[in-house]
Design a protein around this motif. Sequence first.
Motif, PDB file in Angstrom:
ATOM      1  N   GLU A  93       0.822  -1.204   0.000  1.00  0.00           N
ATOM      2  CA  GLU A  93       0.000   0.000   0.000  1.00  0.00           C
ATOM      3  C   GLU A  93       0.863   1.266   0.000  1.00  0.00           C
ATOM      4  OE1 GLU A  93      -3.355  -0.339   2.626  1.00  0.00           O
ATOM      5  OE2 GLU A  93      -3.523   1.861   2.478  1.00  0.00           O
ATOM      6  N   ASN A  94       1.907   1.243   0.839  1.00  0.00           N
ATOM      7  CA  ASN A  94       2.769   2.427   0.925  1.00  0.00           C
ATOM      8  C   ASN A  94       3.452   2.710  -0.410  1.00  0.00           C
ATOM      9  OD1 ASN A  94       2.036   2.417   3.510  1.00  0.00           O
ATOM     10  ND2 ASN A  94       4.028   1.906   4.377  1.00  0.00           N
ATOM     11  N   TYR A  95       3.856   1.646  -1.079  1.00  0.00           N
ATOM     12  CA  TYR A  95       4.556   1.851  -2.355  1.00  0.00           C
ATOM     13  C   TYR A  95       3.594   2.384  -3.419  1.00  0.00           C
ATOM     14  CZ  TYR A  95       7.557   1.134  -6.377  1.00  0.00           C
ATOM     15  OH  TYR A  95       8.299   1.337  -7.513  1.00  0.00           O
ATOM     16  N   ARG A  96       2.398   1.812  -3.465  1.00  0.00           N
ATOM     17  CA  ARG A  96       1.385   2.309  -4.406  1.00  0.00           C
ATOM     18  C   ARG A  96       1.153   3.810  -4.199  1.00  0.00           C
ATOM     19  NH1 ARG A  96      -2.196  -2.081  -6.338  1.00  0.00           N
ATOM     20  NH2 ARG A  96      -1.573  -3.688  -4.910  1.00  0.00           N
ATOM     21  N   ASN A  97       0.992   4.203  -2.920  1.00  0.00           N
ATOM     22  CA  ASN A  97       0.750   5.615  -2.614  1.00  0.00           C
ATOM     23  C   ASN A  97       1.935   6.475  -3.029  1.00  0.00           C
ATOM     24  OD1 ASN A  97      -1.683   4.968  -1.578  1.00  0.00           O
ATOM     25  ND2 ASN A  97      -0.999   4.892   0.560  1.00  0.00           N
ATOM     26  N   TYR A  98       3.128   5.962  -2.767  1.00  0.00           N
ATOM     27  CA  TYR A  98       4.350   6.701  -3.092  1.00  0.00           C
ATOM     28  C   TYR A  98       4.437   6.944  -4.601  1.00  0.00           C
ATOM     29  CZ  TYR A  98       9.367   7.656  -3.481  1.00  0.00           C
ATOM     30  OH  TYR A  98      10.583   8.218  -3.773  1.00  0.00           O
ATOM     31  N   ILE A  99       4.150   5.898  -5.373  1.00  0.00           N
ATOM     32  CA  ILE A  99       4.219   5.989  -6.837  1.00  0.00           C
ATOM     33  C   ILE A  99       3.183   6.996  -7.351  1.00  0.00           C
ATOM     34  CG2 ILE A  99       3.595   4.599  -8.906  1.00  0.00           C
ATOM     35  CD1 ILE A  99       6.460   4.162  -8.112  1.00  0.00           C
ATOM     36  N   LYS A 100       1.978   6.894  -6.791  1.00  0.00           N
ATOM     37  CA  LYS A 100       0.887   7.780  -7.236  1.00  0.00           C
ATOM     38  C   LYS A 100       1.214   9.240  -6.912  1.00  0.00           C
ATOM     39  CE  LYS A 100      -4.073   7.698  -6.904  1.00  0.00           C
ATOM     40  NZ  LYS A 100      -5.141   7.243  -6.053  1.00  0.00           N
ATOM     41  N   LYS A 101       1.681   9.439  -5.679  1.00  0.00           N
ATOM     42  CA  LYS A 101       2.001  10.801  -5.219  1.00  0.00           C
ATOM     43  C   LYS A 101       3.070  11.452  -6.103  1.00  0.00           C
ATOM     44  CE  LYS A 101       4.462  11.672  -1.436  1.00  0.00           C
ATOM     45  NZ  LYS A 101       4.934  11.131  -0.182  1.00  0.00           N
ATOM     46  N   ASN A 102       3.914  10.635  -6.690  1.00  0.00           N
ATOM     47  CA  ASN A 102       5.020  11.163  -7.493  1.00  0.00           C
ATOM     48  C   ASN A 102       4.767  11.059  -8.997  1.00  0.00           C
ATOM     49  OD1 ASN A 102       7.189  12.034  -5.552  1.00  0.00           O
ATOM     50  ND2 ASN A 102       6.691  10.000  -4.761  1.00  0.00           N
ATOM     51  N   ASN A 103       3.476  11.065  -9.353  1.00  0.00           N
ATOM     52  CA  ASN A 103       3.064  11.057 -10.768  1.00  0.00           C
ATOM     53  C   ASN A 103       3.723   9.954 -11.580  1.00  0.00           C
ATOM     54  OD1 ASN A 103       1.504  13.370 -10.352  1.00  0.00           O
ATOM     55  ND2 ASN A 103       3.370  14.615 -10.467  1.00  0.00           N
ATOM     56  N   SER A 104       3.928   8.816 -10.952  1.00  0.00           N
ATOM     57  CA  SER A 104       4.513   7.680 -11.659  1.00  0.00           C
ATOM     58  C   SER A 104       3.456   6.576 -11.741  1.00  0.00           C
ATOM     59  CB  SER A 104       5.761   7.209 -10.917  1.00  0.00           C
ATOM     60  OG  SER A 104       6.757   8.206 -11.021  1.00  0.00           O
ATOM     61  N   ASN A 105       3.785   5.486 -12.421  1.00  0.00           N
ATOM     62  CA  ASN A 105       2.778   4.419 -12.594  1.00  0.00           C
ATOM     63  C   ASN A 105       3.347   3.064 -12.239  1.00  0.00           C
ATOM     64  OD1 ASN A 105       0.598   5.991 -13.925  1.00  0.00           O
ATOM     65  ND2 ASN A 105       2.224   6.317 -15.442  1.00  0.00           N
ATOM     66  N   LEU A 106       2.485   2.247 -11.607  1.00  0.00           N
ATOM     67  CA  LEU A 106       2.861   0.865 -11.302  1.00  0.00           C
ATOM     68  C   LEU A 106       1.893  -0.051 -12.042  1.00  0.00           C
ATOM     69  CD1 LEU A 106       4.203  -1.412  -9.556  1.00  0.00           C
ATOM     70  CD2 LEU A 106       2.543  -0.871  -7.776  1.00  0.00           C
ATOM     71  N   PHE A 107       2.451  -0.950 -12.873  1.00  0.00           N
ATOM     72  CA  PHE A 107       1.600  -1.911 -13.588  1.00  0.00           C
ATOM     73  C   PHE A 107       1.891  -3.302 -13.040  1.00  0.00           C
ATOM     74  CE2 PHE A 107       2.605   1.493 -16.703  1.00  0.00           C
ATOM     75  CZ  PHE A 107       1.316   1.984 -16.906  1.00  0.00           C
ATOM     76  N   LEU A 108       0.971  -3.822 -12.236  1.00  0.00           N
ATOM     77  CA  LEU A 108       1.155  -5.179 -11.701  1.00  0.00           C
ATOM     78  C   LEU A 108       0.507  -6.184 -12.647  1.00  0.00           C
ATOM     79  CD1 LEU A 108       0.493  -4.739  -7.865  1.00  0.00           C
ATOM     80  CD2 LEU A 108       2.683  -5.123  -8.998  1.00  0.00           C
ATOM     81  N   GLY A 109       1.023  -7.408 -12.667  1.00  0.00           N
ATOM     82  CA  GLY A 109       0.479  -8.441 -13.555  1.00  0.00           C
ATOM     83  C   GLY A 109       0.746  -8.110 -15.013  1.00  0.00           C
TER      84      GLY A 109
END
Length: 425
Positions: free
Chosen positions: A216-232
Motif C-alpha cells: 500500500e505504501n509503495y502504491r501511494n508513493y508511486i501515485k504521489k510522485n506522478n509515476s505508474n505501477l503496472f502489476l500483472g
Amino acid sequence: MKTNKEKIAIIGGGISGIATSVYLIEKGYKVDIYESKKNLGGRAGSINKDEKSIDIGQHIFLPSYKNFIEILEKLSSTKYLSIGKKLKIVVQENSKKYHLKSKVSIYPLNLIFSVLSYKNLKFYERLKIIFALYKLSKLDNHKSKISLESWLKKNNQNNEMIKKFWEIICIPAFNSKLNKIPINHAINLFKTMIFNYKKNIGICFFKKPFSEILSENYRNYIKKNNSNLFLGEKIVNIHYSKKKYLLEGKNQNLKYDKVILATNISNAINLGGLNSKKIKLSTNGIINIYFWFDKKVIDEDFISFSNSKLEWIFSDNKFRSKNKEFRIVISLSAAGNLIKLSNEKLISDYEKTLRKELNISQKTKTIKSLLIRSPKATQTQTGYNDLNQKNKKMYYVGDWTIKDLPNTMETAVLSSKKLVEKYFK
Ligand SMILES: Cc1cc2nc3c(=O)[nH]c(=O)nc-3n(C[C@H](O)[C@H](O)[C@H](O)COP(=O)(O)OP(=O)(O)OC[C@H]3O[C@@H](n4cnc5c(N)ncnc54)[C@H](O)[C@@H]3O)c2cc1C
C-alpha cells in the motif's frame, strides 16, 4: 524538486526495481514500473494460500543493511520490521541449546563476547575463531582464488569449528556450501555487514509478509510522485526504433527514452540483448517448509541447528494477536540436491526430524504444511564485468549485477543506488 522530462521504464517490481524507482523519483524523474506478478517483492515476495499471503522464503537481514532499511524508511514501511539490537543466536545440538550472545553492545567486544559465550565449542576453539575473524577483518582482496573452506582450514579452523560456527552463519548468508564460496566474497560480505559497520548487530526479520509491508505504501508513493505501477504486466519484448524503446506487454505498449531491467538474469538475457553465450550462469536453490501446529512448539523467534538437517527454523508466534495456529518455517539453504525430491518425501522427513529435535509430543497436531521451492533463489553470472555503459540507454540492476557480493536484499538495493548515482543526473 526539479522535474526531469525523460520517460523511464523499470521492468521488475522486486527490491531492485522498487529501489531504482525511489532513487529516480528523488532525482525528479517520473517512472513506469512493470511487474509480471500480481504482487511486489520478487524473490522476497509472497504467494497466496487460503486467502493469506505467505512469504516465498523466510528473509533475515542485519542492521548493517543500511541501504535496504533506508529505502523502507523512505516508503514509511519500517513499522513491521523486527530489528535485532544485540547478537543473540540459539544453536541447538542433540536437544541441547547453546548461545551465541553478548551483553556488551560495543563493537568489536560484542563479537568477541558472543563467540566466547558459545559453549558448543571448546574454549581454545572459540579463541581460534576470534583470531580467524580478526584475520578476515584485516584481509584486503585476496590474490588467490581459494574457497572460504580452504582458507578456514589453512587458518586453524577444525571440522567442529567449521560445522558448529562457520557453516551456521555462512551457508544461509551465501546460499552456498563453504567450498563454493570464493574467499574474496567472504571478505566483502563480512566487511560490509560486520567489520566496517562497527556497531552492534542482531538478526532482523519481517513481522508480516514483505509484499504486505510494502504494497500500500509503495502504491501511494508511486501515485504521489506522478509515476505508474503496472502489476500483472509481463513485458515480452522490447523494440528499439527512432531513439525510443517500445515495451510490448499484455495490456500496455508504451514508448520510453530509457529502460532499466530489474529482472532475473534469464529475463535480462531475453529482453535486454545480453549475449547468452558470453554468460556463465550459476544458480542455487532454497526450500522453505512451513508447518502449522495446534500448540506452540518453541518460545524463540528462531533457532539454528548444528549436526542436524534442520539448519534454521523460524516461528511467528509473537506477531499474531489471536493464536490458534502456531507456524514454524524450516529454511534450507544451498538446497540444490533436495530440490529433486518430492514434496511428500521432504515434508514427511522434515516433520519427523522437527518433532524429534523439538521433542514435540503426539498430542500436538500438525494442522497443515506447505513447501515452497525456489530453485533459482540465488544467481550469479560471470562473463560481463561492466553491464552498464555510459552511451547506452538500457541498463541492468539486481542482486546478480554486483559480482563480489552474495545475492541479498541489501545487494539488490546497492545495485540500484550505484546505477542511479552513476548514470542519472
Ligand atoms: C527463498 C529465498 C530466501 C532468501 N533469503 C534471503 C535472506 O534471508 N536475506 C536476504 O538478504 N536475501 C535473501 N534472499 C535473496 C533476496 O530475496 C534477493 O537477493 C532479492 O530479493 C533480489 O531482488 P531483485 O530485485 O534483484 O530480484 P528479483 O526479486 O528476482 O526481482 C525481479 C522481478 O522482476 C520481475 N520480472 C521478471 N521478468 C519480468 C518481465 N518480463 N516483465 C515484468 N516483470 C518481470 C519478477 O517477477 C521479479 O518480481 C532470498 C531469496 C529467496 C528466493
